[in-house]
Scaffold this active site. Structure first.
Site, PDB file in Angstrom:
ATOM      1  N   LYS A  90       1.355  -1.311  -0.229  1.00  0.00           N
ATOM      2  CA  LYS A  90      -0.044  -0.254   0.035  1.00  0.00           C
ATOM      3  C   LYS A  90       1.074   1.328   0.165  1.00  0.00           C
ATOM      4  O   LYS A  90       1.999   1.188   0.323  1.00  0.00           O
ATOM      5  CB  LYS A  90      -1.549   0.030   1.642  1.00  0.00           C
ATOM      6  CG  LYS A  90      -1.727  -0.953   1.219  1.00  0.00           C
ATOM      7  CD  LYS A  90      -3.345  -1.103   0.551  1.00  0.00           C
ATOM      8  CE  LYS A  90      -4.463  -2.395   0.982  1.00  0.00           C
ATOM      9  NZ  LYS A  90      -5.189  -2.463  -0.080  1.00  0.00           N
ATOM     10  N   GLY A 113      -3.001  -5.716   4.373  1.00  0.00           N
ATOM     11  CA  GLY A 113      -2.009  -4.392   3.808  1.00  0.00           C
ATOM     12  C   GLY A 113      -2.356  -2.741   5.151  1.00  0.00           C
ATOM     13  O   GLY A 113      -1.275  -2.945   5.595  1.00  0.00           O
ATOM     14  N   ASP A 123      -1.260  -4.928  -5.147  1.00  0.00           N
ATOM     15  CA  ASP A 123      -2.498  -4.989  -4.656  1.00  0.00           C
ATOM     16  C   ASP A 123      -3.156  -5.445  -6.518  1.00  0.00           C
ATOM     17  O   ASP A 123      -2.832  -5.129  -7.488  1.00  0.00           O
ATOM     18  CB  ASP A 123      -2.916  -3.317  -4.330  1.00  0.00           C
ATOM     19  CG  ASP A 123      -4.415  -3.051  -3.694  1.00  0.00           C
ATOM     20  OD1 ASP A 123      -5.103  -4.181  -3.797  1.00  0.00           O
ATOM     21  OD2 ASP A 123      -4.129  -2.449  -2.258  1.00  0.00           O
ATOM     22  N   GLU A 124      -4.386  -5.304  -6.691  1.00  0.00           N
ATOM     23  CA  GLU A 124      -5.009  -5.716  -7.527  1.00  0.00           C
ATOM     24  C   GLU A 124      -5.500  -4.479  -8.701  1.00  0.00           C
ATOM     25  O   GLU A 124      -5.243  -4.678 -10.008  1.00  0.00           O
ATOM     26  CB  GLU A 124      -6.624  -6.338  -7.568  1.00  0.00           C
ATOM     27  CG  GLU A 124      -8.160  -5.741  -6.911  1.00  0.00           C
ATOM     28  CD  GLU A 124      -7.356  -5.047  -5.597  1.00  0.00           C
ATOM     29  OE1 GLU A 124      -7.221  -5.275  -4.228  1.00  0.00           O
ATOM     30  OE2 GLU A 124      -8.725  -4.217  -4.931  1.00  0.00           O
ATOM     31  N   GLN A 152      -3.045 -11.704   5.542  1.00  0.00           N
ATOM     32  CA  GLN A 152      -2.126 -10.919   4.759  1.00  0.00           C
ATOM     33  C   GLN A 152      -3.226  -9.432   5.125  1.00  0.00           C
ATOM     34  O   GLN A 152      -4.646  -9.653   5.465  1.00  0.00           O
ATOM     35  CB  GLN A 152      -2.897 -10.867   3.489  1.00  0.00           C
ATOM     36  CG  GLN A 152      -2.021 -12.350   1.953  1.00  0.00           C
ATOM     37  CD  GLN A 152      -2.249 -11.896   0.888  1.00  0.00           C
ATOM     38  OE1 GLN A 152      -2.457 -12.578  -0.613  1.00  0.00           O
ATOM     39  NE2 GLN A 152      -3.930 -10.821   0.176  1.00  0.00           N
ATOM     40  N   HIS A 169      -8.438 -15.999  -2.519  1.00  0.00           N
ATOM     41  CA  HIS A 169      -8.856 -15.240  -1.526  1.00  0.00           C
ATOM     42  C   HIS A 169     -10.210 -15.983  -1.050  1.00  0.00           C
ATOM     43  O   HIS A 169     -11.331 -16.404  -2.359  1.00  0.00           O
ATOM     44  CB  HIS A 169      -8.922 -14.297  -2.046  1.00  0.00           C
ATOM     45  CG  HIS A 169      -7.994 -13.283  -2.261  1.00  0.00           C
ATOM     46  ND1 HIS A 169      -7.345 -11.960  -1.277  1.00  0.00           N
ATOM     47  CD2 HIS A 169      -6.669 -14.112  -2.761  1.00  0.00           C
ATOM     48  CE1 HIS A 169      -6.463 -11.472  -1.721  1.00  0.00           C
ATOM     49  NE2 HIS A 169      -5.580 -12.297  -1.896  1.00  0.00           N
ATOM     50  N   LYS A 201     -12.830  -6.323   6.897  1.00  0.00           N
ATOM     51  CA  LYS A 201     -13.197  -5.393   6.368  1.00  0.00           C
ATOM     52  C   LYS A 201     -14.872  -5.655   5.272  1.00  0.00           C
ATOM     53  O   LYS A 201     -15.541  -5.142   4.832  1.00  0.00           O
ATOM     54  CB  LYS A 201     -12.654  -3.954   5.585  1.00  0.00           C
ATOM     55  CG  LYS A 201     -12.145  -4.411   4.368  1.00  0.00           C
ATOM     56  CD  LYS A 201     -11.026  -3.595   3.777  1.00  0.00           C
ATOM     57  CE  LYS A 201     -10.159  -3.779   2.533  1.00  0.00           C
ATOM     58  NZ  LYS A 201      -9.191  -2.678   1.860  1.00  0.00           N
ATOM     59  N   HIS A 239      -6.633 -14.093  -6.534  1.00  0.00           N
ATOM     60  CA  HIS A 239      -6.909 -12.866  -6.382  1.00  0.00           C
ATOM     61  C   HIS A 239      -8.443 -12.807  -6.977  1.00  0.00           C
ATOM     62  O   HIS A 239      -8.918 -13.542  -8.176  1.00  0.00           O
ATOM     63  CB  HIS A 239      -5.938 -11.101  -6.864  1.00  0.00           C
ATOM     64  CG  HIS A 239      -6.991 -10.402  -5.505  1.00  0.00           C
ATOM     65  ND1 HIS A 239      -7.809  -9.045  -5.977  1.00  0.00           N
ATOM     66  CD2 HIS A 239      -6.974 -10.076  -4.583  1.00  0.00           C
ATOM     67  CE1 HIS A 239      -8.156  -8.221  -5.459  1.00  0.00           C
ATOM     68  NE2 HIS A 239      -7.798  -8.804  -3.927  1.00  0.00           N
ATOM     69  N   ARG A 240      -9.655 -12.492  -5.942  1.00  0.00           N
ATOM     70  CA  ARG A 240     -11.464 -12.591  -6.502  1.00  0.00           C
ATOM     71  C   ARG A 240     -11.902 -11.172  -6.366  1.00  0.00           C
ATOM     72  O   ARG A 240     -12.924 -10.638  -6.584  1.00  0.00           O
ATOM     73  CB  ARG A 240     -12.196 -13.142  -5.736  1.00  0.00           C
ATOM     74  CG  ARG A 240     -11.690 -12.689  -4.093  1.00  0.00           C
ATOM     75  CD  ARG A 240     -12.787 -13.802  -3.157  1.00  0.00           C
ATOM     76  NE  ARG A 240     -12.981 -12.836  -2.265  1.00  0.00           N
ATOM     77  CZ  ARG A 240     -13.385 -13.046  -1.500  1.00  0.00           C
ATOM     78  NH1 ARG A 240     -14.440 -14.621  -1.042  1.00  0.00           N
ATOM     79  NH2 ARG A 240     -13.193 -12.310  -0.089  1.00  0.00           N
ATOM     80  N   LYS A 275       2.434  -9.035  -2.030  1.00  0.00           N
ATOM     81  CA  LYS A 275       2.150  -8.943  -2.992  1.00  0.00           C
ATOM     82  C   LYS A 275       0.953  -7.836  -3.611  1.00  0.00           C
ATOM     83  O   LYS A 275       1.174  -6.712  -3.212  1.00  0.00           O
ATOM     84  CB  LYS A 275       0.457  -9.860  -3.711  1.00  0.00           C
ATOM     85  CG  LYS A 275      -0.753  -9.340  -2.109  1.00  0.00           C
ATOM     86  CD  LYS A 275      -2.168 -10.200  -2.759  1.00  0.00           C
ATOM     87  CE  LYS A 275      -2.746  -9.908  -3.641  1.00  0.00           C
ATOM     88  NZ  LYS A 275      -3.611  -8.781  -3.583  1.00  0.00           N
TER      89      LYS A 275
HETATM   90  C1  RUB Z   1      -5.967  -5.828   1.403  1.00  0.00           C
HETATM   91  C2  RUB Z   1      -6.360  -5.385  -0.303  1.00  0.00           C
HETATM   92  C3  RUB Z   1      -7.382  -6.360  -1.011  1.00  0.00           C
HETATM   93  C4  RUB Z   1      -8.656  -7.339  -0.365  1.00  0.00           C
HETATM   94  C5  RUB Z   1      -9.082  -8.445  -0.655  1.00  0.00           C
HETATM   95  O1  RUB Z   1      -6.034  -4.945   1.653  1.00  0.00           O
HETATM   96  O2  RUB Z   1      -5.843  -4.616  -1.418  1.00  0.00           O
HETATM   97  O3  RUB Z   1      -6.958  -6.923  -2.510  1.00  0.00           O
HETATM   98  O4  RUB Z   1      -8.742  -6.937   0.698  1.00  0.00           O
HETATM   99  O5  RUB Z   1     -10.242  -8.796  -0.283  1.00  0.00           O
HETATM  100  P1  RUB Z   1      -5.805  -4.353   3.369  1.00  0.00           P
HETATM  101  P2  RUB Z   1     -10.981 -10.089  -0.082  1.00  0.00           P
HETATM  102  O6  RUB Z   1      -5.516  -5.504   4.060  1.00  0.00           O
HETATM  103  O7  RUB Z   1      -5.301  -2.623   3.714  1.00  0.00           O
HETATM  104  O8  RUB Z   1      -7.295  -4.325   3.630  1.00  0.00           O
HETATM  105  O9  RUB Z   1      -9.431 -11.222   0.014  1.00  0.00           O
HETATM  106  O10 RUB Z   1     -12.271 -10.809   0.208  1.00  0.00           O
HETATM  107  O11 RUB Z   1     -11.124 -10.666  -1.499  1.00  0.00           O
HETATM  108 MG    MG Z   2      -6.816  -5.249  -2.788  1.00  0.00          MG
END
Ligand code: RUB
Ligand code: MG
Length: 406
Positions: A145, A356, A173-174, A354, A295, A302, A262-263, A171
């Site tokens: 991040k 961030g 981020d998406e 995980q 994931h 959150k 990732h999803r 990793k």
């Molecule tokens: C987490 C993050 C991930 C999502 C994936 O960042 O960027 O892409 O949380 O979500 P942080 P999921 O840790 O700062 O919230 O696992 O539900 O698909």
């Molecule tokens: Mg993300």
């Protein structure tokens, strides 16, 4: 039996019986349509061998029903995952006579598995690379991040700090792929250099999931180039790029590294309990098409979601399934050291946790944040509360002071 059985939740539309609604799904997805067909006559009666069958309908007593529909094996094209989805998760979602419908699960017969080799690495392969095949401890990962904006050098500096702090996985981020401010191959080179340096200092091998999600037919080419240049893991977003993207990477013998799946976008499908597609069938298809980790969500993070559902989805990834290797479940989204205990208590230790924000937002920075996550895991494994462990571990103490525990 080689037929596919799909399980749906549904709510019939006004004035429509449950029997009619379930039958409408079965017919729409197989040999029927909204009217009688002149194309089905005595000569084509064999077409009925391809009919779907409503196996049962159970009322939940709240206006909703659960039905199982059997789809004959012959209507599928083995190996073609988009085609499987066009049957079990196709036009049925738009049928006007049904007010809501959700694909809950699907039983994939052995014949399907025979044409999909599944993960090349799976849990064991990933653990072997990281060196946790004996300890079986949970893996700790981080998402760099801010989500976008850092250049390759800055990204590598953050990666180095996280690696020295003790994470097993870093990793992208998406939303970060191959933008001008952080070109993919430059980022890969810089991060792998940083991880080599960290490994020389700590003796710990860290994975870097480079986000090779891309448009058109480029993903295999980009993936191969990344592996040749030293990538030790690739990341792909399965719902935006498609199951075929994961399948293409996994099937390529030149992709000799695990695939982190990732999803992003899943909430549009998975969130509504009455309509859409549950995570379970998505998880099954990811395992089939060769993802090594996926994931599935958190119990305290959150993104919402029920503990029972996440646990069930993780079981789909990890339980024995013929020759198809188990996939590492990833819990991510809003995690921090104060939530580690709740996650591991609910989801078990065959998992990647995980964080961030929960690492890079630590008051003393990324290295301390990574250390705090690992300490929270160690506390759980030692059977000690995070608060107790924090008395002798300063990084964890600061994280708990900042974010508390759940
Ligand atoms: C987490 C993050 C991930 C999502 C994936 O960042 O960027 O892409 O949380 O979500 P942080 P999921 O840790 O700062 O919230 O696992 O539900 O698909
Ligand atoms: Mg993300």
């Amino acid at each position: 039996m080689d037929d596919l059985i799909a399980t749906y939740y549904f709510r019939p539309g006004d004035g429509v019986t449950a029997d009619f609604a379930a039958q409408a799904i079965s017919e729409e997805q197989t040999t029927g349509t909204w009217t009688r067909l002149s194309t089905v006559n005595d000569h084509t009666a064999y077409v009925h061998a391809y009919d779907g069958e409503v196996m049962d309908i159970v009322s939940l007593g709240d206006g909703g029903y659960v039905t199982r529909i059997r789809y004959p094996y012959e209507i599928f094209e083995p190996g073609n995952i988009p085609q499987y989805l066009s049957v079990v998760a196709g036009n049925l979602f738009g049928l006007g006579k049904i007010s809501a419908v959700r694909l809950l699960d699907m039983d994939l017969p052995d014949a399907f598995r025979a044409v999909h080799p599944g993960p090349k690495f799976g849990i064991e392969g990933v653990r072997k690379i990281v060196g946790t095949e004996t300890s079986r401890r949970p893996h700790v990962g981080t998402i760099i991040k801010p989500k976008v904006g850092l250049n390759p050098k800055d990204t590598a500096a953050v990666a180095y700090e996280a690696a020295v702090g003790g994470v097993d996985l870093i990793k992208d981020d998406e939303t970060l792929t191959d933008q001008r401010f952080c070109p993919l191959m430059d980022r890969l080179a810089a991060v792998m250099d940083a991880l080599d340096k960290a490994e020389q200092e700590t003796g710990h091998r860290v994975l870097y999931a480079l986000n090779v999600t891309t448009g058109g037919d480029k993903i295999v080419e980009v993936g191969e180039r990344a592996v040749k240049a030293g990538a030790n893991m690739l990341m792909v977003d399965v719902l935006t790029a498609g199951f075929s993207a994961v399948q293409a990477l996994a099937a390529d013998p030149a992709i000799t590294v695990p695939i982190h799946v990732h999803r992003t976008m899943h909430g549009a499908l998975t969130r509504n309990p009455h309509h859409g597609i549950a995570m379970r069938p998505i998880a099954k298809l990811v395992r089939l098409c060769g993802g090594d980790q996926l994931h599935t969500g958190t119990v305290s993070g959150k993104m919402g979601g029920s503990a029972a559902e996440v646990l069930g989805d993780n079981a789909i990834l990890t339980e024995p399934w013929g020759p198809v290797a188990p996939v590492f479940p990833v819990a991510s989204g809003g995690l921090h050291p104060g939530k580690v205990h709740a996650e591991l208590a609910a989801l078990g230790t065959e998992i990647v946790l995980q964080a961030g924000g929960g690492i890079h937002g630590h008051p003393d920075g990324t290295r301390a944040g990574a250390a705090a996550m690992r300490q929270a895991v160690d506390a759980f494994l030692a059977g000690v509360s995070a608060e107790e462990y924090a008395k002798t571990h300063a990084e964890l103490a600061k994280a708990l002071a900042a974010w508390g525990t759940v």
